[in-house]
Enzyme design. Structure first.
Site, PDB file in Angstrom:
ATOM      1  N   HIS A 197      -7.523  -5.559  -0.437  1.00  0.00           N
ATOM      2  CA  HIS A 197      -6.302  -4.801  -0.171  1.00  0.00           C
ATOM      3  C   HIS A 197      -5.568  -5.390   1.044  1.00  0.00           C
ATOM      4  O   HIS A 197      -5.975  -5.163   2.181  1.00  0.00           O
ATOM      5  CB  HIS A 197      -6.735  -3.358   0.107  1.00  0.00           C
ATOM      6  CG  HIS A 197      -5.625  -2.388   0.201  1.00  0.00           C
ATOM      7  ND1 HIS A 197      -4.846  -2.048  -0.883  1.00  0.00           N
ATOM      8  CD2 HIS A 197      -5.146  -1.664   1.247  1.00  0.00           C
ATOM      9  CE1 HIS A 197      -3.956  -1.151  -0.503  1.00  0.00           C
ATOM     10  NE2 HIS A 197      -4.111  -0.908   0.782  1.00  0.00           N
ATOM     11  N   SER A 231       0.813  -1.209   0.000  1.00  0.00           N
ATOM     12  CA  SER A 231       0.000   0.000   0.000  1.00  0.00           C
ATOM     13  C   SER A 231       0.856   1.272   0.000  1.00  0.00           C
ATOM     14  O   SER A 231       1.734   1.406  -0.848  1.00  0.00           O
ATOM     15  CB  SER A 231      -0.950  -0.060   1.195  1.00  0.00           C
ATOM     16  OG  SER A 231      -2.034   0.773   0.957  1.00  0.00           O
ATOM     17  N   LYS A 267       4.272   2.049  -2.364  1.00  0.00           N
ATOM     18  CA  LYS A 267       4.735   3.238  -3.095  1.00  0.00           C
ATOM     19  C   LYS A 267       6.172   3.523  -2.634  1.00  0.00           C
ATOM     20  O   LYS A 267       7.072   3.820  -3.415  1.00  0.00           O
ATOM     21  CB  LYS A 267       3.857   4.459  -2.768  1.00  0.00           C
ATOM     22  CG  LYS A 267       2.337   4.249  -2.878  1.00  0.00           C
ATOM     23  CD  LYS A 267       1.563   5.518  -2.493  1.00  0.00           C
ATOM     24  CE  LYS A 267       0.151   5.298  -1.942  1.00  0.00           C
ATOM     25  NZ  LYS A 267      -0.851   4.716  -2.774  1.00  0.00           N
TER      26      LYS A 267
END
Ligand code: GTR
Length: 455
Positions: A433, A292, A296
């Site tokens: 997720h 998540s 990044k």
């Protein structure tokens, strides 16, 4: 390898048997196989409908994705095009600078006064399966500056240095395993169950263990190194006063000053600085990974620091692996409004103006080239735009090919739970997720493949 039915062979058998029925059945089987091969992933239409209803103004419909043109990762600023691998380092430097200027901001180098203190060394950890080390990384070399605790588990009885996975965690090292020997975090964190007045309590020990299958990682011969991301920079917007910004920044902040993702990525590089000093770890075989917002972070860490041998992004989405220009799910504007401290000041200029960005996220993936990079999406996680993550890998592929390596070994998005693993790896898995054991198993296989190891 798929079994390909040889029609002429079957025809002979069929004729001998005196019937064409077998031939017809075989032809049908072959048609089905071809259809399966052409299969690709599509978002569940019911999910698209319900999300579109729930989050008005957010794009979840593939048919409505705007037309866009991606910047060419091989086009130099002077108008020439990279055609020889020897020219890539110069283009790589340009792209890196564009990401620093417009997206994540510029971070300082390694602080001269940084110290490492191994404050725990346990040989018989996890029922004798592991060696545990805990290291205080004092970024400024002093007790009043920010301190990152690095937790390292090594497989017991390893003969020689082992490869490692390095990742940041969301809620303190003590959450990754119920092991009572892990120091309880004393850093600021968001209040949630078991966190009182922004400090962790014993109740949270082991609560993130599902995302850290440590026994599996160790059994496969890898070390696991992790640190709490809030040790580097607490994840709330305080005008960059706390964490490493407060300790290392001097004077006014420029619009390209490092923000939180850049700080976390910088912290990963400092963790690698330590691992380079640890004789039990093969620092040339460290895979950097993140989920998540920390996905990044892992991509940016791997982009800026070529010491990371493998780069892995798990459900990183907007500002990570997903193409910004698709504006699908979370957008640049949305992320900048919800998390103003994640990206540098300049990134705000691109709110609803993704087409003006001199980069898109395929170029972030290309910055890992020619090192192996893996991008993983999840079927229910449309906020992170699975297709945008796949297309990003595909658009990074020409850089990998130019450098003489296999890039992404498919043109079409693979179906659910069917990983592809070239020098670029990709999967979209069933579920939401999360960082799951399924994801980990693919990363272990991918690392084995590229480190030349067998299970
Ligand atoms: C969400 C954010 C995502 C992702 C996620 C996370 O709120 O919109 O970009 O980073 O948080 O990190 O869990």
């Amino acid at each position: 390898m798929k079994h390909v039915v040889n029609l002429s062979e079957i025809a002979t058998v069929a004729l001998l048997a005196g019937t064409w029925l077998v031939v017809l059945a075989a032809a049908a089987a072959q048609g089905e196989a071809a259809e399966k091969r052409a299969d690709t992933w599509h978002a569940d239409p019911d999910l698209v409908r319900s999300l579109t209803k729930r989050r008005a103004g957010t794009l979840y419909d593939e048919a409505k994705v705007p037309d866009y043109t991606l910047p060419d990762p091989l086009a130099m600023a002077d108008g020439t095009r990279v055609t020889d691998p020897k020219q890539w380092p110069a283009r790589r430097a340009e792209i890196l600078d564009l990401f620093r200027t417009h997206v994540y901001g510029r971070a300082p180098g390694r602080p001269e006064k940084m110290t490492f203190e191994v404050f725990d060394l346990a040989d018989g950890a996890l029922g004798g399966k592991a060696v545990r080390r805990q290291v205080a990384v004092r970024f400024t070399g002093t007790d009043d500056g920010p301190r990152m605790d690095l937790l390292v588990y090594l497989p017991a009885g390893a003969k020689g240095p082992v490869p490692a996975f390095l990742l940041l965690n969301f809620a303190g090292n003590h959450t990754v395993h119920a092991d009572p020997g892990i120091r309880l975090s004393t850093s600021w964190m968001r209040n949630r169950s078991g966190v009182v007045d922004h400090r962790a309590t014993e109740k949270t020990r082991g609560t993130a263990a599902k995302r850290f299958p440590i026994p599996l990682i160790l059994a496969r011969g890898y070390a696991l190194a992790t640190a709490y991301y809030g040790d580097i920079d607490p994840d709330h917007h305080d005008g960059f006063k706390n964490g490493v910004h407060g300790a290392l920044d001097k004077g006014e902040r420029d619009p390209d000053a490092w923000a939180s993702i850049a700080a976390w990525a910088w912290g990963l590089a400092r963790a690698l600085d330590y691992l380079e000093t640890d004789k039990s770890v093969d620092a040339k075989r460290v895979a950097v990974l993140g989920h998540s917002r920390l996905g990044k972070t892992a991509l940016w860490a791997g982009a800026r620091d070529e010491r990371f041998a493998i780069v892995i992004s798990n459900d990183s989405g907007c500002g990570g692996a997903a193409l910004s220009r698709r504006a699908f799910g979370e957008t640049v504007e949305r992320i900048n409004k919800s998390f103003p401290h994640w990206f540098c000041g300049n990134f705000k200029k691109y709110n609803s103006k993704e087409g003006d960005l001199p980069v898109d996220q395929h170029m972030l993936i290309a910055l890992a080239a020619p090192r192996p990079v893996y991008v993983a999406s999840a079927d229910r996680d449309l906020w992170a735009d699975p297709r945008g993550e796949f297309l990003s890998c595909k658009a990074a592929d020409p850089v990998y090919r130019l450098l003489g390596t296999e890039g992404l070994p498919t043109d079409t998005m693979p179906p659910l739970d069917a990983p592809v693993m070239g020098r670029i790896g990709y999967h979209v898995r069933t579920g939401g997720h999360d960082l799951s054991e399924y994801d980990w198993r693919q990363y272990l296989d991918f690392a084995d493949k590229h480190f030349g190891r067998t299970k």
